[in-house]
Scaffold this motif. Sequence first.
Motif, PDB file in Angstrom:
ATOM      1  N   PRO A 222      -2.813  19.544  -5.139  1.00  0.00           N
ATOM      2  CA  PRO A 222      -1.922  19.458  -6.310  1.00  0.00           C
ATOM      3  C   PRO A 222      -2.639  18.827  -7.502  1.00  0.00           C
ATOM      4  O   PRO A 222      -3.280  17.779  -7.378  1.00  0.00           O
ATOM      5  N   ASN A 223      -2.526  19.483  -8.642  1.00  0.00           N
ATOM      6  CA  ASN A 223      -3.219  19.048  -9.845  1.00  0.00           C
ATOM      7  C   ASN A 223      -2.345  18.130 -10.684  1.00  0.00           C
ATOM      8  O   ASN A 223      -1.150  17.981 -10.451  1.00  0.00           O
ATOM      9  N   ILE A 224      -2.977  17.503 -11.695  1.00  0.00           N
ATOM     10  CA  ILE A 224      -2.285  16.576 -12.590  1.00  0.00           C
ATOM     11  C   ILE A 224      -2.246  17.174 -13.985  1.00  0.00           C
ATOM     12  O   ILE A 224      -3.255  17.712 -14.469  1.00  0.00           O
TER      13      ILE A 224
ATOM     14  N   TYR B 280      -5.437  19.335 -18.133  1.00  0.00           N
ATOM     15  CA  TYR B 280      -5.336  19.372 -16.674  1.00  0.00           C
ATOM     16  C   TYR B 280      -6.361  18.425 -16.050  1.00  0.00           C
ATOM     17  O   TYR B 280      -7.449  18.215 -16.588  1.00  0.00           O
TER      18      TYR B 280
ATOM     19  N   SER C 190       1.906  10.779  -9.251  1.00  0.00           N
ATOM     20  CA  SER C 190       2.794  11.709  -9.950  1.00  0.00           C
ATOM     21  C   SER C 190       1.946  12.852 -10.504  1.00  0.00           C
ATOM     22  O   SER C 190       0.775  12.660 -10.850  1.00  0.00           O
ATOM     23  N   ASP C 191       2.523  14.037 -10.613  1.00  0.00           N
ATOM     24  CA  ASP C 191       1.747  15.172 -11.116  1.00  0.00           C
ATOM     25  C   ASP C 191       1.755  15.275 -12.636  1.00  0.00           C
ATOM     26  O   ASP C 191       1.119  16.174 -13.195  1.00  0.00           O
TER      27      ASP C 191
ATOM     28  N   CYS D 172     -12.721  16.034  -9.207  1.00  0.00           N
ATOM     29  CA  CYS D 172     -11.652  15.910 -10.206  1.00  0.00           C
ATOM     30  C   CYS D 172     -12.223  16.353 -11.555  1.00  0.00           C
ATOM     31  O   CYS D 172     -13.146  15.717 -12.063  1.00  0.00           O
TER      32      CYS D 172
END
Length: 374
Positions: free
Chosen positions: A122-124, A154, A190-191, A86
Amino acid sequence: MQTEQQVVFADAARMSGISSRSVHLAVTSPPYPMIEMWDAVFCCRNETKKALRHEKGMQAFESMHRDLDRVWKELDRVLVPGGIACINIGDATRTLDGEFALYPNHSRILSAMLALGFTNLPNILWRKQTNAPNKFMGSGMMPPGAYVTLEHEYVLILRKGGKRLFNDPEAKTNRRQSAFFWEERNHWFSDVWMDLKGTRQNTGDKKLRQRSGAYPVELAYRLISMFSVMGDTVLDPFLGTGTTLWAAAAAGRNGIGYEMDSAFAKMIGESCRQAVPQGRHRIAERLDAHLQFVREREENGKPIKYTNQVYGFPVITRQETELLLPLPVSVEESAENRWQVKYDVPMASAEGKPAPIPEKEATPMKAGQLSLFN
């Protein structure tokens, strides 16, 4: 139960002290290329110095990222198959040679990680709160010279290879005990994250504070809870003030941090010692929030089918029935730059009496320190 938190003051491009395939999760925020306050970190490379001196923006951008590429290569070596990385990173805007431009740090790092064989999950988007009254950039209200503001960073989420496997019974049990609540799953995954404030810490040294680039401990704690299990090893190759070790200790994970600047040593030690009061507070907060969720759901006449075996309260899914949250009780410096954290592990009594739920306590903070679980 106990964990160990360790700091190595060295360049993370050569993490020779870490065995290959021994780290389960990396959580980090590197220096941001093309952000002026971090130029000195990257200017050990003559190519970078020359590019900035001659105001060649893209040349400097690429040279800085080649420094980071060496760390990502080491990260690939030390992560276990199925391990997660991450990476919190923001893009940069800068004017060089009279040209205003955005430098896309997140996409350059993503390209480097994909080239190493990582899989992008999937990224945040971390949308950082700001109170700036004049946050627009460029020529105000005049088209086409006004620019969109940067109000997010990000969190890139990448996996080394396929899904991590938990094959033996003990590993499967530990994974079940490391579960999170159903309502936390809905919120955390959640993104777009909008509930976390940026962090500033009082280091007593303005230049040192600028170099820290600290993110809120809740960001690290949340990612650690989402992508690792109890007893795992969490790595931060750009440790700074020690936030990731603090969060790892609070979550019952081992931590290793690499940091080139030994001036951070005192702050890192203070961060690790905060893992006990702050960790206990955060765990009590999570349990209290779950009980409030249960009360509201029951008041609305919605059934809750399952019961947690440890605490005896209702939970939504079968996967939460073995969930438990170890409470940190003590931290001790076992050697230079190493700390051992011990925990009370909650469990139901032999007669089936549920484990007690800790109450939220006041969390003492040092004057000027603003990085709490937000």
